[in-house]
Design an enzyme around this catalytic site. Structure first.
Site, PDB file in Angstrom:
ATOM      1  N   SER A   1      -2.481  17.742  32.672  1.00  0.00           N
ATOM      2  CA  SER A   1      -1.207  18.458  32.685  1.00  0.00           C
ATOM      3  C   SER A   1      -0.237  17.871  31.650  1.00  0.00           C
ATOM      4  O   SER A   1      -0.554  17.829  30.457  1.00  0.00           O
ATOM      5  CB  SER A   1      -0.627  18.440  34.106  1.00  0.00           C
ATOM      6  OG  SER A   1       0.459  19.308  34.242  1.00  0.00           O
TER       7      SER A   1
ATOM      8  N   ASP B   1      -3.396  29.653  36.094  1.00  0.00           N
ATOM      9  CA  ASP B   1      -2.484  28.570  35.732  1.00  0.00           C
ATOM     10  C   ASP B   1      -1.614  29.053  34.576  1.00  0.00           C
ATOM     11  O   ASP B   1      -2.139  29.563  33.585  1.00  0.00           O
ATOM     12  CB  ASP B   1      -3.296  27.346  35.298  1.00  0.00           C
ATOM     13  CG  ASP B   1      -2.452  26.124  34.947  1.00  0.00           C
ATOM     14  OD1 ASP B   1      -1.215  26.239  34.933  1.00  0.00           O
ATOM     15  OD2 ASP B   1      -3.043  25.063  34.679  1.00  0.00           O
TER      16      ASP B   1
ATOM     17  N   HIS C   1      -3.634  25.383  38.969  1.00  0.00           N
ATOM     18  CA  HIS C   1      -3.192  24.081  38.476  1.00  0.00           C
ATOM     19  C   HIS C   1      -3.183  23.075  39.629  1.00  0.00           C
ATOM     20  O   HIS C   1      -2.670  23.355  40.712  1.00  0.00           O
ATOM     21  CB  HIS C   1      -1.780  24.211  37.898  1.00  0.00           C
ATOM     22  CG  HIS C   1      -1.373  23.057  37.046  1.00  0.00           C
ATOM     23  ND1 HIS C   1      -1.623  23.004  35.696  1.00  0.00           N
ATOM     24  CD2 HIS C   1      -0.748  21.889  37.345  1.00  0.00           C
ATOM     25  CE1 HIS C   1      -1.158  21.875  35.198  1.00  0.00           C
ATOM     26  NE2 HIS C   1      -0.628  21.170  36.189  1.00  0.00           N
TER      27      HIS C   1
END
Length: 323
Positions: A164, A264, A294
């Site tokens: 991320s 996501d 995610h």
């Protein structure tokens, strides 16, 4: 109400147990995460791994940088051989997290690959906006490479890993290292990378209600990291948002593996970055995990995640000469 997204059944069943993430109330989000991580890390199996800590000089004028270090206790290879390194950068939207986020993953990599894993505890936004986190990551990486002999590691076998926001920092770090002549990573492994502050891709516009991370959280995280009046302007450099790098700026970077989640908001920027790297002749593999969202890595028992984990370990192992 039925979700419009076709999640993997095992992941969908796990959603009821996953806490909602809302970084609009950052103090509450941090407190909730700290409680969750304290419980999780306390139950972690550290067998076969020595977990320690290094404090290394930070960027000029900044505090020291803390590295959590994982070293295999028992080795099948010659004990005197220097260890390859995974340099891990945790996620958290630039505003949350610590090495605790990836504790179990780091233990797994250390055991499975017999490598040293160093997880950097970088400063968080908005208290410390760009470039604080990136500079902390750079300082930690330089300290590892400079101290390779004393640490018993190979400076020519350091792979960057991030998830991320951590993956976005890893991508920015490869650019920074190349341009400064700093340590040369042999590989970059980017999971669900946050790369583009503009949030103009189809997935960024579409996924406003996805679990764990959505367009609103993505916008808030970039505003905290860059400044509300800076995000999505021409003032944002590629070191902060690597999706802004030109094809010429991407040449000479280490080989990459990029994984993205189907549902996501960050999906399309990860895919676009993989294509951009390929266009710049950087060897790159990309994988989209079907039915995922995610943060789905946390659902370790799901078959799609078990399969992706095996592949991720194999990819890193191959890059580091452990496969």
């Amino acid at each position: 109400m039925r979700s419009p997204h076709t999640f993997d059944p095992e992941l969908a069943a796990a959603l009821v147990m996953m806490p909602e993430v809302d970084i609009s109330d950052l103090a509450s989000a941090r407190a909730a995460q700290a409680r969750q991580l304290a419980s999780a890390t306390g139950a972690s199996d550290t067998a076969g791994v020595e977990v320690g800590e290094l404090r290394v000089p930070g960027p000029p004028g900044a505090p020291h940088v803390r590295l959590r270090v994982y070293r295999p206790r028992r080795r099948t290879r010659a004990a005197a051989d220097p260890l390859p390194v995974v340099y891990g950068i945790h996620g958290g939207g630039f505003v949350l997290g610590s090495p605790d986020v990836d504790h179990d993953w780091n233990l797994l990599l250390c055991r499975e690959l017999e490598v040293l894993v160093a997880s950097v505890d970088y400063r968080l936004a908005p208290e410390h906006p760009f470039p604080a986190a990136l500079e902390d990551c750079y300082a930690g990486l330089c300290a590892l490479a400079d101290g390779a002999g004393a640490l018993g590691i190979r400076a020519d076998r350091i792979a960057l890993w991030g998830d991320s926001a951590g993956a976005g920092l890893a991508a920015g770090l490869t650019l920074l290292c190349r341009d400064r002549g700093g340590p040369e990573a042999c590989f970059q492994h980017l999971c669900s990378p946050a790369l583009d502050d503009r949030l103009e891709t189809p997935s960024a516009r579409l996924f406003t209600d996805t679990p764990v991370w959505n367009r609103r959280n993505a916008r808030l995280s970039w505003e905290a990291y860059l400044g509300k009046d800076v995000r999505a302007t021409a003032a944002v450099p590629a070191y902060a948002a690597p999706a802004r790098a030109t094809a010429r700026a991407l040449t000479g970077l280490p080989p990459a593996y990029i994984s993205v989640m189907e549902f996501d908001p960050l999906r399309d920027e990860g895919m676009a970055y993989a294509h951009a790297l390929t266009g710049a002749r950087v060897p790159t593999r990309i994988r989209m995990l079907p039915g995922t969202f995610h943060g789905a890595w946390a659902v370790e028992h799901a078959a799609v995640i078990r399969d992706a984990t095996r592949e991720a370990v194999d990819v890193l192992g191959t890059a580091l000469g452990r496969r």
